[in-house]
Design an enzyme around this catalytic site. Structure first.
Site, short mmCIF file in Angstrom:
data_model
loop_
_atom_site.label_atom_id
_atom_site.label_comp_id
_atom_site.label_asym_id
_atom_site.label_seq_id
_atom_site.Cartn_x
_atom_site.Cartn_y
_atom_site.Cartn_z
N ALA A 140 0.76 -1.10 -0.04
CA ALA A 140 -0.02 0.02 0.14
C ALA A 140 0.85 1.17 -0.05
O ALA A 140 0.99 1.69 -1.02
CB ALA A 140 -0.96 -0.10 1.00
N ARG A 141 1.38 1.67 1.24
CA ARG A 141 2.11 2.94 1.24
C ARG A 141 3.28 2.52 2.38
O ARG A 141 2.93 2.03 3.35
CB ARG A 141 1.47 4.11 1.62
CG ARG A 141 0.95 4.69 0.48
CD ARG A 141 1.93 5.17 -0.32
NE ARG A 141 1.37 5.71 -1.76
CZ ARG A 141 0.91 5.38 -2.81
NH1 ARG A 141 1.31 4.04 -3.19
NH2 ARG A 141 0.66 5.99 -3.89
N GLU A 154 11.27 6.88 -0.33
CA GLU A 154 11.66 6.31 -1.89
C GLU A 154 12.16 7.16 -2.52
O GLU A 154 11.79 8.46 -2.58
CB GLU A 154 10.29 5.83 -2.44
CG GLU A 154 9.36 4.68 -1.68
CD GLU A 154 8.30 4.32 -2.27
OE1 GLU A 154 7.79 4.94 -3.26
OE2 GLU A 154 7.37 3.44 -1.80
N HIS A 202 8.22 -0.37 -5.52
CA HIS A 202 6.87 0.47 -5.84
C HIS A 202 6.47 0.07 -7.15
O HIS A 202 6.26 1.09 -8.06
CB HIS A 202 7.07 1.84 -5.47
CG HIS A 202 5.69 2.44 -5.31
ND1 HIS A 202 5.59 3.61 -4.39
CD2 HIS A 202 4.45 2.37 -5.69
CE1 HIS A 202 4.32 4.11 -4.47
NE2 HIS A 202 3.63 3.18 -5.14
P1 NAD Z 1 -9.39 2.63 -1.02
O1 NAD Z 1 -9.86 4.08 -0.61
O2 NAD Z 1 -10.22 1.98 -2.33
O3 NAD Z 1 -9.11 1.64 0.46
C1 NAD Z 1 -8.75 2.16 1.45
C2 NAD Z 1 -9.54 1.37 2.66
O4 NAD Z 1 -8.93 1.54 3.85
C3 NAD Z 1 -10.99 1.81 2.68
O5 NAD Z 1 -12.02 0.98 2.71
C4 NAD Z 1 -10.82 2.61 4.02
O6 NAD Z 1 -12.14 2.41 4.87
C5 NAD Z 1 -9.88 1.90 4.70
N1 NAD Z 1 -9.44 2.47 5.90
C6 NAD Z 1 -8.96 3.68 6.02
N2 NAD Z 1 -8.39 4.25 7.16
C7 NAD Z 1 -8.51 3.12 7.88
C8 NAD Z 1 -7.78 2.86 9.20
N3 NAD Z 1 -7.24 3.46 10.10
N4 NAD Z 1 -7.92 1.38 9.37
C9 NAD Z 1 -8.66 0.29 8.65
N5 NAD Z 1 -8.99 0.64 7.39
C10 NAD Z 1 -8.95 2.02 7.07
O7 NAD Z 1 -7.94 2.56 -1.46
P2 NAD Z 1 -7.29 1.28 -2.60
O8 NAD Z 1 -7.42 1.98 -3.88
O9 NAD Z 1 -7.65 0.09 -2.26
O10 NAD Z 1 -5.78 1.63 -2.26
C11 NAD Z 1 -5.16 1.08 -1.02
C12 NAD Z 1 -3.79 1.48 -0.61
O11 NAD Z 1 -2.88 0.99 -1.88
C13 NAD Z 1 -3.21 3.14 -0.82
O12 NAD Z 1 -2.59 3.52 0.14
C14 NAD Z 1 -2.79 3.27 -2.21
O13 NAD Z 1 -2.18 4.36 -2.42
C15 NAD Z 1 -2.28 2.02 -2.47
N6 NAD Z 1 -1.80 1.62 -3.95
C16 NAD Z 1 -0.57 0.90 -4.11
C17 NAD Z 1 -0.14 0.58 -5.20
C18 NAD Z 1 1.27 0.26 -5.39
O14 NAD Z 1 1.95 0.23 -6.50
N7 NAD Z 1 1.78 -0.61 -4.38
C19 NAD Z 1 -1.03 0.79 -6.23
C20 NAD Z 1 -2.16 1.17 -6.06
C21 NAD Z 1 -2.67 1.72 -4.90
C1 MLT Z 2 -0.83 4.32 -6.79
O1 MLT Z 2 -0.87 5.02 -5.58
O2 MLT Z 2 -1.59 4.30 -7.71
C2 MLT Z 2 0.40 3.52 -6.76
O3 MLT Z 2 1.39 3.92 -5.88
C3 MLT Z 2 0.93 3.32 -8.05
C4 MLT Z 2 1.68 4.53 -8.79
O4 MLT Z 2 1.87 5.52 -8.19
O5 MLT Z 2 1.84 4.33 -9.93
#
Ligand code: NAD
Ligand code: MLT
Length: 535
Positions: A230-231, A260, A278
């Protein structure tokens, strides 16, 4: 021409679309310092997760109207600073979800089956399977922290490995846990105690930073597997490192880091951890989706349209936007009326939604009204993003009500949908009401209690006159003499002989009806007021 800087790599497909519309500088890999020097030249900026759209950058970006975040997380964008400046922030929340979910599973399997190390050994000439004995997922329990878009996809995928799925997410309905087959756990520490695998999928913010830390590793089962796609920092790095060293965590998969890039990160020395730079969203499919989405959204946003994935606006789906569009247009036009006819500061705005429109998400319609209200006095400075803040800063108190029953205006007319706005100043109140015609066009149906049915468009005259013969004729003659054509006209009155309201849509040569003509119109016997309004 509108200038856009794309400061990180996006797919060619998206870039090509942008280039057809705008003057695009494609500068992937540009350093933050260099961007700071040149950002003042651009109307829009596209970033992924490396560039920091922070207060300093926003302060320097004098022309910036839109920040396009080609991805999900906006933790690298200081959204309040953008909102204050009226800069729209858009992202592509759906586009890379599948890839991030699949990468999570990939990291998990890579870690527990030692795939990166086994690959490295084989490629360097070895053939010894003994060091790579792993564990199965089958029959184990996974805890998902954050059951949003990605968390829910991870849940369903891991269920197919015959894992028991628990989830902790205090911000979603019970129905969502049921839909994704996850047992709801209200207490994070209880979840931590019960699981064999933990994976985090929350946004990064003050609440979630380090949500899995030293305290959680102390109570976790020995041999826990931890994944963070996630992050960086949602699982505290120091605590995770210690937990791996102490044997509490047996395997880990990490795609994201507190800092990063993360050269020399002690994780990279450890055997039982699979790491990636990432790249959770880096698939052909996701990047094409992200590129196309951000480009199309950016075009809409720069053309002044409302876009579905706006971070600093109420979130609307594409289909909701379609339904709401005529109301957004109507509300903006209704808002435009007040400051073109009144010079007194508005102190309070009441917006009442009746009938079908009351059953929609009206937040955006209200914003549209405020945008229209402030536009005559603030011009281009006001937009959808900053209209509520600017209204608040001007001391305008906003009161919104909804009533799903259809409402009549004046003498018993009923409208399936009606928006009524009342703008109060220190001395009085102006009421203006509107609806949508069967052709989905905006109609004003009441003004200060006068019933009407007019299309608020172009330049209009709103005239109060004594309701007697011999007033309208001389009035319209002057318009004719001045070469102003009457396109549409209506009269309305409360009762015979009273003050009546005359509304005229006029075709003018220039931008508006000149003050000299208005003076002549006002001088006509029986005319009390003449106001020119541009919609
Ligand atoms: P989303 O907003 O759809 O889901 C996040 C969920 O977290 C929500 O359901 C929210 O209610 C819950 N949440 C918020 N605060 C919380 C807490 N304190 N405790 C428990 N749950 C909590 O987001 P998403 O699209 O599923 O993305 C999730 C994460 O993945 C984000 O951090 C996003 O930046 C990351 N991400 C990473 C990559 C990557 O390349 N690694 C790619 C896409 C997204
Ligand atoms: C995102 O938040 O979408 C991911 O970290 C991936 C990206 O930044 O490309």
């Amino acid at each position: 021409m509108i200038k856009v800087i794309v400061a990180e790599k996006i797919a060619d497909e998206g870039l090509e679309i942008l280039k057809k519309e705008f003057d695009v500088d494609f500068r992937p890999g540009i350093k933050q310092e260099e961007l700071l020097e040149i950002v003042e030249n651009y109307d829009a900026l596209v970033v992924r997760s490396v560039i920091k759209v922070n207060e300093e950058l926003v302060a320097r970006a004098k022309k910036l109207k839109v920040v396009g975040r080609a991805g999900v997380g906006v933790d690298n964008v200081t959204v309040p600073a953008c909102t204050k400046r009226g800069i729209l922030v858009i992202n592509t929340p759906e586009s890379n979800t599948i890839s991030a979910a699949e990468h999570t599973i990939g990291l998990l399997l890579s870690a527990i089956r030692n795939i990166p190390r086994a690959t490295a050994q084989l490629k360097s000439g070895g053939w010894d399977r003994n060091p790579f004995k792993g564990i199965e997922l089958y029959g184990k329990t996974v805890g998902i922290v954050g059951l949003g878009r990605i968390g829910s996809m991870v849940a369903t995928r891991l269920a197919s490995f015959n894992m028991k799925v628990l989830a902790y997410d205090p911000y979603i309905s019970d129905e969502r846990f049921r839909r994704f087959g996850a047992e709801k756990v209200d207490d994070l520490n209880e979840l931590v105690r019960r699981v064999d695998v933990i994976t985090v999928h929350t946004p990064r913010n003050e609440e979630t930073m380090g949500i899995i830390g030293e305290e959680q590793f102390k109570i976790a089962k020995r041999g826990l597997v931890a994944v963070n796609c996630a992050r960086g920092g949602i699982i505290n790095e120091k605590a995770l490192l210690q937990a791996i060293k102490d044997g509490i965590v047996s395997y880990a998969g990490v795609d994201v880091f507190e800092k990063e890039p993360s050269p020399g990160n002690p994780f990279f020395e450890l055997e039982k951890i699979a790491v990636t730079p990432h790249c959770g969203a880096d698939t052909d499919e996701a990047q094409v989706r992200v590129g196309l989405t951000i480009a199309n959204q950016l075009i809409k946003a720069l053309n002044g349209e409302v876009v579905p994935n706006a971070v600093n606006l109420p979130s609307l789906r594409e289909d909701e936007l379609g339904t709401l569009s005529p109301y957004l247009c109507l509300a903006e036009k209704m808002g435009k009326f007040y400051f073109q006819v009144e010079k007194a500061p508005a102190e309070r705005v009441e917006i009442n939604y009746y009938g079908r429109v009351a059953n929609t998400d009206t937040e955006m319609i209200t914003i549209s009204f405020l945008k229209g209200l402030l536009q005559p006095i603030l011009g281009d400075e006001v937009n959808y993003v900053n209209a509520p803040l600017l209204a608040e800063n001007r001391g305008i108190k906003l009161v919104v009500s909804k009533d799903e029953a259809p409402n009549g205006v004046g003498s018993g007319k009923e409208y399936a949908s009606l928006i009524e706005a009342k703008i109060f100043d220190s001395k009085g109140m102006l009421e203006i009401s509107g609806t949508i015609s069967p052709k989905r066009e905006p109609r004003l149906v009441s003004l200060r209690g006068y019933e009407m049915d007019i299309n608020p468009t172009g330049v209009m005259l709103f005239v109060l006159n004594v309701d007697r013969p011999g007033v309208i004729g001389p009035f319209t003659t002057i318009l004719g003499q001045e070469g102003i054509n009457i396109a549409m006209m209506q009269v309305s009155r409360h009762q015979k002989g009273d003050v009546a309201l005359m509304t005229l849509n006029v075709d003018v040569e220039g931008e508006t009806v000149g003050e000299d003509v208005v003076k002549k119109l006002r001088a006509v016997d029986g005319i009390t007021t003449v106001k020119v309004v541009k919609f």
